[in-house]
Scaffold this active site. Structure first.
Site, short mmCIF file in Angstrom:
data_model
loop_
_atom_site.label_atom_id
_atom_site.label_comp_id
_atom_site.label_asym_id
_atom_site.label_seq_id
_atom_site.Cartn_x
_atom_site.Cartn_y
_atom_site.Cartn_z
N LYS A 1 38.86 23.85 28.29
CA LYS A 1 37.61 23.40 27.67
C LYS A 1 37.75 21.99 27.08
O LYS A 1 38.86 21.46 26.92
CB LYS A 1 37.21 24.41 26.59
CG LYS A 1 36.88 25.81 27.16
CD LYS A 1 36.37 26.74 26.07
CE LYS A 1 35.99 28.10 26.64
NZ LYS A 1 35.41 28.99 25.59
N TYR B 1 26.98 29.88 31.32
CA TYR B 1 27.04 30.84 30.21
C TYR B 1 25.73 31.61 30.03
O TYR B 1 25.48 32.13 28.94
CB TYR B 1 27.41 30.10 28.92
CG TYR B 1 28.89 29.80 28.81
CD1 TYR B 1 29.82 30.83 28.60
CD2 TYR B 1 29.38 28.51 28.92
CE1 TYR B 1 31.18 30.56 28.50
CE2 TYR B 1 30.75 28.23 28.82
CZ TYR B 1 31.63 29.28 28.61
OH TYR B 1 32.99 29.01 28.50
N PHE C 1 25.22 31.95 19.22
CA PHE C 1 26.06 30.77 19.43
C PHE C 1 25.77 30.04 20.74
O PHE C 1 26.41 29.03 21.06
CB PHE C 1 27.54 31.16 19.36
CG PHE C 1 27.97 32.23 20.34
CD1 PHE C 1 28.26 31.91 21.67
CD2 PHE C 1 28.07 33.56 19.93
CE1 PHE C 1 28.65 32.89 22.57
CE2 PHE C 1 28.45 34.55 20.83
CZ PHE C 1 28.74 34.21 22.15
N ARG D 1 43.76 37.37 30.53
CA ARG D 1 43.16 37.60 29.20
C ARG D 1 44.27 37.76 28.15
O ARG D 1 44.14 37.30 27.03
CB ARG D 1 42.24 38.84 29.21
CG ARG D 1 40.99 38.74 30.08
CD ARG D 1 39.96 37.74 29.62
NE ARG D 1 39.56 37.88 28.24
CZ ARG D 1 38.44 37.34 27.74
NH1 ARG D 1 37.61 36.64 28.53
NH2 ARG D 1 38.14 37.48 26.48
N THR E 1 39.45 35.73 21.49
CA THR E 1 38.42 34.69 21.44
C THR E 1 38.58 33.82 20.19
O THR E 1 38.46 32.59 20.27
CB THR E 1 37.02 35.34 21.44
OG1 THR E 1 36.93 36.23 22.55
CG2 THR E 1 35.92 34.29 21.54
N ARG F 1 45.46 30.34 23.33
CA ARG F 1 44.54 30.05 22.22
C ARG F 1 45.29 29.92 20.90
O ARG F 1 44.95 29.09 20.05
CB ARG F 1 43.42 31.09 22.17
CG ARG F 1 42.36 30.85 23.25
CD ARG F 1 41.42 32.00 23.41
NE ARG F 1 40.25 31.65 24.22
CZ ARG F 1 39.40 32.55 24.71
NH1 ARG F 1 39.59 33.84 24.48
NH2 ARG F 1 38.36 32.17 25.42
N ASN G 1 37.77 26.94 21.68
CA ASN G 1 38.95 27.81 21.79
C ASN G 1 39.78 27.56 23.05
O ASN G 1 40.37 28.49 23.60
CB ASN G 1 38.54 29.28 21.63
CG ASN G 1 37.54 29.73 22.67
OD1 ASN G 1 37.16 28.96 23.55
ND2 ASN G 1 37.14 30.98 22.60
N HIS H 1 38.69 29.17 28.95
CA HIS H 1 37.86 30.29 29.38
C HIS H 1 38.71 31.17 30.28
O HIS H 1 39.57 30.68 31.00
CB HIS H 1 36.65 29.77 30.19
CG HIS H 1 35.89 30.86 30.89
ND1 HIS H 1 34.95 31.63 30.24
CD2 HIS H 1 35.97 31.34 32.16
CE1 HIS H 1 34.46 32.52 31.10
NE2 HIS H 1 35.06 32.37 32.27
N GLU I 1 32.10 33.00 39.01
CA GLU I 1 32.50 31.77 38.32
C GLU I 1 33.28 30.83 39.26
O GLU I 1 33.07 29.62 39.24
CB GLU I 1 33.31 32.12 37.07
CG GLU I 1 32.44 32.81 36.02
CD GLU I 1 33.22 33.47 34.89
OE1 GLU I 1 32.56 34.08 34.01
OE2 GLU I 1 34.46 33.40 34.86
N1 UDP Z 1 31.81 31.85 21.13
C1 UDP Z 1 31.42 31.24 19.94
N2 UDP Z 1 31.20 32.04 18.85
C2 UDP Z 1 31.36 33.40 18.89
C3 UDP Z 1 31.75 33.99 20.09
C4 UDP Z 1 31.97 33.19 21.20
O1 UDP Z 1 31.26 30.02 19.88
O2 UDP Z 1 31.15 34.06 17.87
C5 UDP Z 1 32.05 30.99 22.31
C6 UDP Z 1 33.54 30.78 22.58
O3 UDP Z 1 33.73 29.48 23.12
C7 UDP Z 1 33.80 31.85 23.66
C8 UDP Z 1 32.51 31.80 24.45
O4 UDP Z 1 31.49 31.60 23.48
O5 UDP Z 1 34.97 31.55 24.40
C9 UDP Z 1 32.19 33.02 25.27
O6 UDP Z 1 32.24 34.15 24.43
P1 UDP Z 1 32.98 35.49 24.87
O7 UDP Z 1 32.60 36.55 23.92
O8 UDP Z 1 32.72 35.72 26.33
O9 UDP Z 1 34.53 35.14 24.63
P2 UDP Z 1 35.72 34.91 25.65
O10 UDP Z 1 35.48 35.79 26.85
O11 UDP Z 1 35.72 33.44 26.00
O12 UDP Z 1 36.96 35.30 24.89
MG MG Z 2 33.83 35.96 28.06
#
Ligand code: UDP
Ligand code: MG
Length: 139
Positions: free
Chosen positions: A11, A51, A59, A87, A93, A104, A114, A117, A128
């Site tokens: 990112k 997204y 968010f 993952r 996250t 992360r 973070n 992705h 994707e």
């Molecule tokens: N995100 C955020 N605030 C939150 C949750 C998610 O800004 O409370 C952002 C963060 O960049 C995250 C992305 O939205 O990576 C997608 O969210 P997801 O729940 O899919 O998390 P991920 O799969 O990336 O762990």
């Molecule tokens: Mg996700």
């Protein structure tokens, strides 16, 4: 449906902080093969599309603006059990909750910026990957 591939992005925060090389090293030294790789940027429109599953989330707007704020690295990765293993390698996250040694934990500063992705399912990995790469760009 292939179960040995995942999709990742480095990112804008991690790119801006100079972590591309270290993150790619983490990826390959943990057994992931790079199938496709691209240094590019998302327009706000493209970030919104990528997204769109999150469009009702509070968010979403900030996420779209952050993801279009600078260049990113996109990649398709291959490994047995790729989705789950990747993952695990990236961590939670929220980087403050990510296990020590995860990408992360090492390279991210906040829940929104973070560092990386990682796809959450085989179906989304395919969607994707297709968003960024043609068949001619995969090896
Ligand atoms: N995100 C955020 N605030 C939150 C949750 C998610 O800004 O409370 C952002 C963060 O960049 C995250 C992305 O939205 O990576 C997608 O969210 P997801 O729940 O899919 O998390 P991920 O799969 O990336 O762990
Ligand atoms: Mg996700």
């Amino acid at each position: 449906m292939e179960s040995n591939k995942t999709f990742t992005m480095i990112k804008p925060d991690a790119v801006a902080n100079g972590h591309i090389g270290a993150i790619l090293d983490k990826i390959t030294s943990n057994g992931f093969k790079i199938v496709a790789l691209k240094y590019t940027a998302l327009s706000a429109e493209k970030a919104g599309e990528f997204y769109s599953v999150h469009k009702e989330r509070p968010f979403y707007k900030d996420l779209v603006s952050f993801m279009s704020s600078g260049p990113i690295v996109a990649a398709i990765l291959e490994k047995d059990n790729a989705i789950e293993d990747y993952r695990k390698l990236i961590g939670a996250t929220d980087p403050s909750k990510a296990e020590p040694g995860t990408i992360r934990n090492l390279f991210a500063k906040s829940i929104d910026a973070n560092a990386v992705h990682g796809s959450d399912s085989d179906e989304n990995a395919a969607i994707e990957g297709n968003f960024f790469f043609s068949a001619f760009e995969r090896f």
